[in-house]
Design a protein around this motif. Structure first.
Motif, mmCIF file in Angstrom:
data_model
loop_
_atom_site.group_PDB
_atom_site.id
_atom_site.type_symbol
_atom_site.label_atom_id
_atom_site.label_comp_id
_atom_site.label_asym_id
_atom_site.label_seq_id
_atom_site.Cartn_x
_atom_site.Cartn_y
_atom_site.Cartn_z
ATOM 1 N N LYS A 1 27.954 107.342 3.676
ATOM 2 C CA LYS A 1 28.316 105.968 3.332
ATOM 3 C C LYS A 1 27.354 104.979 3.974
ATOM 4 C CE LYS A 1 33.259 106.836 2.685
ATOM 5 N NZ LYS A 1 34.636 106.470 3.100
ATOM 6 N N LEU A 2 26.852 104.056 3.160
ATOM 7 C CA LEU A 2 25.926 103.032 3.633
ATOM 8 C C LEU A 2 26.424 101.649 3.224
ATOM 9 C CD1 LEU A 2 22.537 104.685 2.544
ATOM 10 C CD2 LEU A 2 23.550 104.712 4.820
ATOM 11 N N ALA A 3 26.040 100.655 3.996
ATOM 12 C CA ALA A 3 26.303 99.253 3.661
ATOM 13 C C ALA A 3 24.973 98.520 3.814
ATOM 14 C CB ALA A 3 27.371 98.670 4.582
ATOM 15 N N ILE A 4 24.271 98.321 2.701
ATOM 16 C CA ILE A 4 22.917 97.771 2.724
ATOM 17 C C ILE A 4 22.937 96.301 2.307
ATOM 18 C CG2 ILE A 4 20.575 98.047 1.847
ATOM 19 C CD1 ILE A 4 21.314 100.918 1.083
ATOM 20 N N PRO A 5 22.653 95.386 3.223
ATOM 21 C CA PRO A 5 22.588 93.968 2.837
ATOM 22 C C PRO A 5 21.521 93.757 1.749
ATOM 23 C CG PRO A 5 22.645 94.208 5.231
ATOM 24 C CD PRO A 5 22.426 95.577 4.673
ATOM 25 N N ALA B 1 8.794 95.778 11.004
ATOM 26 C CA ALA B 1 9.499 94.515 11.215
ATOM 27 C C ALA B 1 10.161 94.454 12.584
ATOM 28 C CB ALA B 1 10.543 94.311 10.120
ATOM 29 N N GLY B 2 10.081 95.557 13.342
ATOM 30 C CA GLY B 2 10.644 95.577 14.690
ATOM 31 C C GLY B 2 11.940 96.340 14.819
ATOM 32 N N CYS B 3 12.397 96.990 13.736
ATOM 33 C CA CYS B 3 13.627 97.781 13.798
ATOM 34 C C CYS B 3 13.370 99.081 14.568
ATOM 35 C CB CYS B 3 14.113 98.129 12.394
ATOM 36 S SG CYS B 3 14.483 96.713 11.347
ATOM 37 N N ASP B 4 14.371 99.551 15.274
ATOM 38 C CA ASP B 4 14.243 100.875 15.877
ATOM 39 C C ASP B 4 14.678 101.904 14.840
ATOM 40 O OD1 ASP B 4 17.074 101.088 15.905
ATOM 41 O OD2 ASP B 4 17.179 100.172 17.891
ATOM 42 N N VAL B 5 14.545 103.191 15.153
ATOM 43 C CA VAL B 5 14.812 104.230 14.160
ATOM 44 C C VAL B 5 16.287 104.271 13.746
ATOM 45 C CG1 VAL B 5 12.855 105.703 14.716
ATOM 46 C CG2 VAL B 5 14.980 105.934 16.028
ATOM 47 N N VAL B 6 17.181 103.915 14.648
ATOM 48 C CA VAL B 6 18.604 103.909 14.315
ATOM 49 C C VAL B 6 18.900 102.818 13.294
ATOM 50 C CG1 VAL B 6 20.942 103.582 15.203
ATOM 51 C CG2 VAL B 6 19.272 104.878 16.537
ATOM 52 N N GLU B 7 18.313 101.634 13.505
ATOM 53 C CA GLU B 7 18.504 100.530 12.564
ATOM 54 C C GLU B 7 17.893 100.856 11.202
ATOM 55 O OE1 GLU B 7 18.458 96.800 15.755
ATOM 56 O OE2 GLU B 7 16.576 97.614 14.969
ATOM 57 N N ALA B 8 16.706 101.453 11.222
ATOM 58 C CA ALA B 8 16.057 101.819 9.970
ATOM 59 C C ALA B 8 16.869 102.867 9.217
ATOM 60 C CB ALA B 8 14.648 102.353 10.240
ATOM 61 N N ALA B 9 17.425 103.838 9.942
ATOM 62 C CA ALA B 9 18.220 104.890 9.319
ATOM 63 C C ALA B 9 19.508 104.348 8.710
ATOM 64 C CB ALA B 9 18.538 105.976 10.336
ATOM 65 N N ALA B 10 20.003 103.228 9.245
ATOM 66 C CA ALA B 10 21.209 102.613 8.694
ATOM 67 C C ALA B 10 20.956 102.095 7.279
ATOM 68 C CB ALA B 10 21.670 101.467 9.597
ATOM 69 N N LEU C 1 13.402 110.991 9.555
ATOM 70 C CA LEU C 1 12.927 109.621 9.436
ATOM 71 C C LEU C 1 11.590 109.463 10.149
ATOM 72 C CD1 LEU C 1 13.198 106.659 8.638
ATOM 73 C CD2 LEU C 1 14.637 106.309 10.662
ATOM 74 N N GLN C 2 11.455 110.084 11.309
ATOM 75 C CA GLN C 2 10.203 110.020 12.061
ATOM 76 C C GLN C 2 9.055 110.582 11.235
ATOM 77 O OE1 GLN C 2 9.749 108.605 15.092
ATOM 78 N NE2 GLN C 2 7.559 108.979 14.830
ATOM 79 N N ARG C 3 9.320 111.623 10.467
ATOM 80 C CA ARG C 3 8.284 112.199 9.600
ATOM 81 C C ARG C 3 7.895 111.210 8.504
ATOM 82 N NH1 ARG C 3 7.852 115.420 5.014
ATOM 83 N NH2 ARG C 3 10.088 115.469 4.625
#
Length: 329
Positions: free
Chosen positions: A201-205, A270-279, A289-291
């Motif tokens: 489940k995702l919630a993408i603005p 844009a300055g997001c960390d990997v957790v934010e990007a994965a969201a 994601l790192q790959r």
């Protein structure tokens, strides 16, 4: 939407009942029909069933050096060395080779249950490991602009590009998206995973640019993207259609999946960390994601790192503090 998705993903078997009497008994094609009717195949998600059907049907239509269709060959006499040769013939495309091995293994398990054979000839055959893990080419900003120059706002191609860039989802997800999935400018989405039946489940603005393109593209359907006949795309059909749109823009090396990589990279830049990007992207594994972001512009990352270092130095000002401490002593 559940009924709608099942209807758009379901495909008919290649072999009809009319031609059933021409199928060679206990052949690969006969085993394919038995596999399609098995509990293991029916337990798969519709999109996975479609992928497996495509692989099996293409294999059955292949012609060997003797001019015989692979589908007419015996499923009973298939040996490990035969599977290895099939893999070697696809060595240039490891994903294709490994995909065939995977479906053959599923089919052979059915053959064993039917007492057509006592063993599974795929068990001793190893996967082909790709030489490089770069995968699909990541779109650059220049390539995005080049595509946009050929496909203007209001075109279906431009909408497809923007959905890929600002949702970070794969083609099997994008083809199912529609306005009904957006609430208060947030795209509520359950990511379609081939192997994961539960989904994520995702919630993408909704990015303002994505909203602008959606509003500028006329649509009277449940999905944003439809074929020329107004029917929903299949994932494979959409991939082929978008491939043609890339060719029109002179981007023969680009594909839709590369937009997913570009989206992930843009989030990190844009300055997001990997957790934010994965969201946003929906990667369940941060390693995966790192790959995806390994091909990012390291020059930009280096400049951003130095800016942060300079900013941190100004705040802490460690050199001045140390100098004052020395004078006090």
């Amino acid at each position: 939407m559940t009924v709608y998705e099942k209807a758009m993903a379901t495909t008919k078997p290649t072999v009809s009942k009319i031609g059933a009497d021409r199928i060679v008994p206990r052949s690969i094609r006969a085993l394919a029909i038995a596999y399609y009717d098995s509990a293991s195949f029916k337990a798969l998600k519709p999109i996975t069933q479609g992928v497996y059907r495509n692989i099996i049907d293409r294999f059955c239509r292949e012609i060997d050096h003797a001019g015989r269709a692979c589908g007419d060959k015996s499923a009973v006499t298939l040996k490990p060395n035969h599977v290895e040769k099939l893999m070697e013939a696809r060595a240039a495309k490891p994903d294709s080779a490994n995909g065939l091995r995977k479906v053959l293994r599923a089919m052979m398990q059915v053959a064993v249950k039917l007492d057509w054979r006592e063993d599974d000839p795929t068990l001793s055959v190893r996967k082909i490991k790709p030489k490089k893990r770069g995968g699909f080419h990541r779109w650059t900003d220049a390539e995005v602009r080049q595509f946009e120059a050929v496909h203007p706002i209001g075109s279906k191609a431009r909408l497809a590009l923007t959905l890929g860039l600002y949702t970070g989802q794969a083609r099997q997800d994008v083809v199912r998206m529609g306005e009904q999935h957006i609430n208060d400018e947030v795209l509520d989405w359950i990511r379609m995973k081939t192997e994961d039946r539960t989904g994520l489940k995702l919630a993408i603005p909704v990015h303002p640019e994505l909203r602008r393109i959606i509003d500028a593209t006329p649509s009277k359907h449940l999905t944003f993207l439809v074929t020329e006949l107004g029917a929903p795309f299949t994932a494979a059909g959409f991939g082929n259609w978008f491939r043609d749109r890339c060719d029109e823009a002179g981007l023969k090396h680009c594909a839709f999946h590369g937009l997913r990589k570009a989206a992930a990279t843009r989030l990190i830049d844009a300055g997001c960390d990997v957790v934010e990007a994965a969201a946003i992207t929906g990667h369940a594994s941060l390693k995966e994601l790192q790959r995806y972001i390994e091909t990012r512009d390291r020059r930009k990352a280096a400049m951003r790192a130095i800016d942060k270092l300079i900013s941190g130095t100004k705040v802490a000002n460690p050199i001045t503090r140390l100098a004052k401490q020395e004078k006090t002593r």
